[in-house]
Design an enzyme around this catalytic site. Structure first.
Site, PDB file in Angstrom:
ATOM      1  N   LYS A  13       0.706  -1.266  -0.018  1.00 23.84           N
ATOM      2  CA  LYS A  13      -0.022  -0.079  -0.229  1.00 23.84           C
ATOM      3  C   LYS A  13       0.922   1.174  -0.146  1.00 23.84           C
ATOM      4  CE  LYS A  13      -2.128  -1.008   3.898  1.00 23.84           C
ATOM      5  NZ  LYS A  13      -1.503  -2.496   4.324  1.00 23.84           N
ATOM      6  N   ARG A  88     -10.112   0.439   8.561  1.00 26.36           N
ATOM      7  CA  ARG A  88      -9.539  -0.964   8.951  1.00 26.36           C
ATOM      8  C   ARG A  88     -10.558  -1.529   9.756  1.00 26.36           C
ATOM      9  NH1 ARG A  88      -3.901   0.260   8.866  1.00 26.36           N
ATOM     10  NH2 ARG A  88      -2.355  -1.629   9.114  1.00 26.36           N
ATOM     11  N   ARG A 127      11.394  -5.306   5.335  1.00 31.59           N
ATOM     12  CA  ARG A 127      11.135  -3.965   5.019  1.00 31.59           C
ATOM     13  C   ARG A 127      11.927  -3.056   5.836  1.00 31.59           C
ATOM     14  NH1 ARG A 127       4.815  -1.693   5.328  1.00 31.59           N
ATOM     15  NH2 ARG A 127       5.079  -3.098   7.333  1.00 31.59           N
ATOM     16  N   ARG A 156      10.974  -1.098  11.426  1.00 29.33           N
ATOM     17  CA  ARG A 156       9.945  -0.862  12.315  1.00 29.33           C
ATOM     18  C   ARG A 156       9.822  -1.564  13.233  1.00 29.33           C
ATOM     19  NH1 ARG A 156       4.764   0.013   8.260  1.00 29.33           N
ATOM     20  NH2 ARG A 156       3.862  -0.861  10.111  1.00 29.33           N
ATOM     21  N   ARG A 167      -0.682  -9.260  13.214  1.00 29.91           N
ATOM     22  CA  ARG A 167      -1.211  -8.194  12.348  1.00 29.91           C
ATOM     23  C   ARG A 167      -2.082  -8.835  11.202  1.00 29.91           C
ATOM     24  NH1 ARG A 167       4.080  -5.249  11.305  1.00 29.91           N
ATOM     25  NH2 ARG A 167       2.924  -4.044   9.534  1.00 29.91           N
TER      26      ARG A 167
HETATM   27  P1  ADP Z   1       0.989  -1.833   7.278  1.00 29.36           P
HETATM   28  O1  ADP Z   1       1.907  -0.952   6.444  1.00 29.36           O
HETATM   29  O2  ADP Z   1       2.065  -3.012   7.755  1.00 29.36           O
HETATM   30  O3  ADP Z   1      -0.317  -2.298   6.789  1.00 29.36           O
HETATM   31  P2  ADP Z   1       0.489   0.373   9.096  1.00 29.36           P
HETATM   32  O4  ADP Z   1       1.740   1.469   9.066  1.00 29.36           O
HETATM   33  O5  ADP Z   1      -0.763   0.936   8.028  1.00 29.36           O
HETATM   34  O6  ADP Z   1       0.677  -1.301   8.859  1.00 29.36           O
HETATM   35  O7  ADP Z   1      -0.244   0.478  10.393  1.00 29.36           O
HETATM   36  C1  ADP Z   1       0.829   0.176  11.606  1.00 29.36           C
HETATM   37  C2  ADP Z   1       0.116  -0.044  12.953  1.00 29.36           C
HETATM   38  O8  ADP Z   1      -0.493   1.238  13.097  1.00 29.36           O
HETATM   39  C3  ADP Z   1      -1.015  -1.211  13.003  1.00 29.36           C
HETATM   40  O9  ADP Z   1      -0.559  -2.328  13.141  1.00 29.36           O
HETATM   41  C4  ADP Z   1      -2.002  -0.741  13.964  1.00 29.36           C
HETATM   42  O10 ADP Z   1      -1.533  -0.970  15.271  1.00 29.36           O
HETATM   43  C5  ADP Z   1      -1.889   1.000  13.699  1.00 29.36           C
HETATM   44  N1  ADP Z   1      -2.856   1.435  12.920  1.00 29.36           N
HETATM   45  C6  ADP Z   1      -2.756   2.326  11.739  1.00 29.36           C
HETATM   46  N2  ADP Z   1      -3.832   2.389  11.171  1.00 29.36           N
HETATM   47  C7  ADP Z   1      -4.831   1.986  11.714  1.00 29.36           C
HETATM   48  C8  ADP Z   1      -6.345   2.030  11.686  1.00 29.36           C
HETATM   49  N3  ADP Z   1      -6.919   2.563  10.819  1.00 29.36           N
HETATM   50  N4  ADP Z   1      -6.949   1.490  12.663  1.00 29.36           N
HETATM   51  C9  ADP Z   1      -6.299   0.901  13.963  1.00 29.36           C
HETATM   52  N5  ADP Z   1      -4.943   0.552  13.977  1.00 29.36           N
HETATM   53  C10 ADP Z   1      -4.066   1.242  12.975  1.00 29.36           C
HETATM   54  P1  ADP Z   2       1.914  -1.863   2.970  1.00 21.69           P
HETATM   55  O1  ADP Z   2       2.154  -0.578   3.172  1.00 21.69           O
HETATM   56  O2  ADP Z   2       0.812  -2.496   2.548  1.00 21.69           O
HETATM   57  O3  ADP Z   2       2.340  -2.470   4.426  1.00 21.69           O
HETATM   58  P2  ADP Z   2       4.537  -1.416   1.864  1.00 21.69           P
HETATM   59  O4  ADP Z   2       4.658  -0.761   0.721  1.00 21.69           O
HETATM   60  O5  ADP Z   2       5.437  -0.891   3.013  1.00 21.69           O
HETATM   61  O6  ADP Z   2       3.533  -2.266   2.301  1.00 21.69           O
HETATM   62  O7  ADP Z   2       5.579  -2.894   1.391  1.00 21.69           O
HETATM   63  C1  ADP Z   2       6.074  -3.993   2.167  1.00 21.69           C
HETATM   64  C2  ADP Z   2       7.211  -4.397   1.879  1.00 21.69           C
HETATM   65  O8  ADP Z   2       7.082  -5.090   0.415  1.00 21.69           O
HETATM   66  C3  ADP Z   2       8.448  -3.736   1.621  1.00 21.69           C
HETATM   67  O9  ADP Z   2       9.601  -4.018   1.983  1.00 21.69           O
HETATM   68  C4  ADP Z   2       8.503  -3.315   0.163  1.00 21.69           C
HETATM   69  O10 ADP Z   2       9.579  -2.758  -0.498  1.00 21.69           O
HETATM   70  C5  ADP Z   2       7.898  -4.850  -0.303  1.00 21.69           C
HETATM   71  N1  ADP Z   2       7.195  -4.502  -1.251  1.00 21.69           N
HETATM   72  C6  ADP Z   2       6.345  -3.723  -1.823  1.00 21.69           C
HETATM   73  N2  ADP Z   2       5.622  -3.944  -3.206  1.00 21.69           N
HETATM   74  C7  ADP Z   2       6.110  -5.190  -3.685  1.00 21.69           C
HETATM   75  C8  ADP Z   2       5.927  -5.953  -4.584  1.00 21.69           C
HETATM   76  N3  ADP Z   2       5.003  -5.667  -5.659  1.00 21.69           N
HETATM   77  N4  ADP Z   2       6.555  -7.114  -4.637  1.00 21.69           N
HETATM   78  C9  ADP Z   2       7.570  -7.610  -3.550  1.00 21.69           C
HETATM   79  N5  ADP Z   2       7.752  -6.770  -2.716  1.00 21.69           N
HETATM   80  C10 ADP Z   2       7.111  -5.486  -2.482  1.00 21.69           C
END
Ligand code: ADP
Ligand code: ADP
Length: 209
Positions: A13, A88, A127, A156, A167
């Site tokens: 994302k 979410r 990541r 992170r 998660r």
């Molecule tokens: P990821 O990139 O792995 O999907 P995020 O960076 O979006 O994770 O979120 C990291 C953490 O922040 C989540 O595991 C949760 O604890 C909190 N968080 C983020 N967005 C939300 C939301 N919309 N509702 C509840 N918790 C959230």
């Molecule tokens: P999210 O915001 O959904 O948690 P991220 O964009 O932070 O996901 O990506 C999570 C991890 O996966 C990062 O290490 C990123 O470099 C990698 N990644 C993102 N897109 C791809 C893809 N299309 N194929 C493989 N790895 C990816």
């Protein structure tokens, strides 16, 4: 363009949002980034959110919803926004829906980036983020070429195997149920998130065209 990016942790994302907001010239609103900034700044909100985030739990709806509704009322969101990581939960989706309806605003699309569970842990564990630019890397598949960037990468606290499993469970239990909510509104675009980031970007843009 008013859109939402949904998908499991590690779906890509953040990676795709960075590309799409340039194309559509809209602000990128990541609730994860907002909470991490609050934790770093040591605010009351940050202190409360931190304990949930470290365990891979969701921050309570009451803390998330007001933060987002306030953010999307800012002037830079007047002609559009990209929500990444919100809503979410079903109550978050309902609160957003009510607020947008009350303001006479409609969403254009909800993009679901689909990635099988088996691929998630590798993406999460490897990541890393550049704290200066916010750029997201993968240590194996997409490492930075610049040595100075590599040296300053941050990992992170919640990108451990254990928190990742928590998660992913939360995603299936709490977030996946919002998908049919948007499907019923005719807003849902399902995109295959497996393949290179360039491939996924092309698929998302085709789905939005
Ligand atoms: P990821 O990139 O792995 O999907 P995020 O960076 O979006 O994770 O979120 C990291 C953490 O922040 C989540 O595991 C949760 O604890 C909190 N968080 C983020 N967005 C939300 C939301 N919309 N509702 C509840 N918790 C959230
Ligand atoms: P999210 O915001 O959904 O948690 P991220 O964009 O932070 O996901 O990506 C999570 C991890 O996966 C990062 O290490 C990123 O470099 C990698 N990644 C993102 N897109 C791809 C893809 N299309 N194929 C493989 N790895 C990816």
């Amino acid at each position: 363009m008013r859109m939402i990016l949904v998908g499991p942790p590690g779906a890509g994302k953040g990676t795709q949002a960075a590309r799409l907001v340039e194309t559509y010239a809209i602000p990128h609103i990541s609730t994860g980034d907002m909470f991490r900034a609050a934790v770093k700044a040591g605010t009351e909100l940050g202190k409360r959110a931190d304990e949930y985030m470290q365990q891979g739990a969701l921050v309570p709806d009451s803390l998330v919803i007001d933060m987002v509704l306030e953010r999307i009322q800012q002037p830079d969101c007047a002609s559009g926004f990209m929500l990444d990581g919100f809503p979410r939960t079903t109550p978050q989706a309902q609160a957003l829906d009510q607020a947008l309806s009350a303001a006479g605003i409609e969403l254009d699309a909800v993009v679901l980036i689909e990635v099988p569970d088996e691929l998630i842990e590798d993406r999460i564990i490897h990541r890393r983020q550049d704290p200066e630019t916010g750029a997201i890397y993968h240590l194996i598949n997409n490492p930075p070429t610049d040595e100075a960037v590599r040296a300053r990468l941050v990992h992170r606290k919640d990108d451990t195997a254990e928190a990742c499993r928590a998660r992913l469970e939360k995603y299936h239990a709490e977030t996946a149920p919002i998908v049919p909510f948007y499907g019923a509104k005719g807003l849902l675009k399902r995109v295959d998130g497996v393949g290179s980031p360039d491939d996924v970007e092309v698929r998302i843009k085709a789905a939005l065209a």
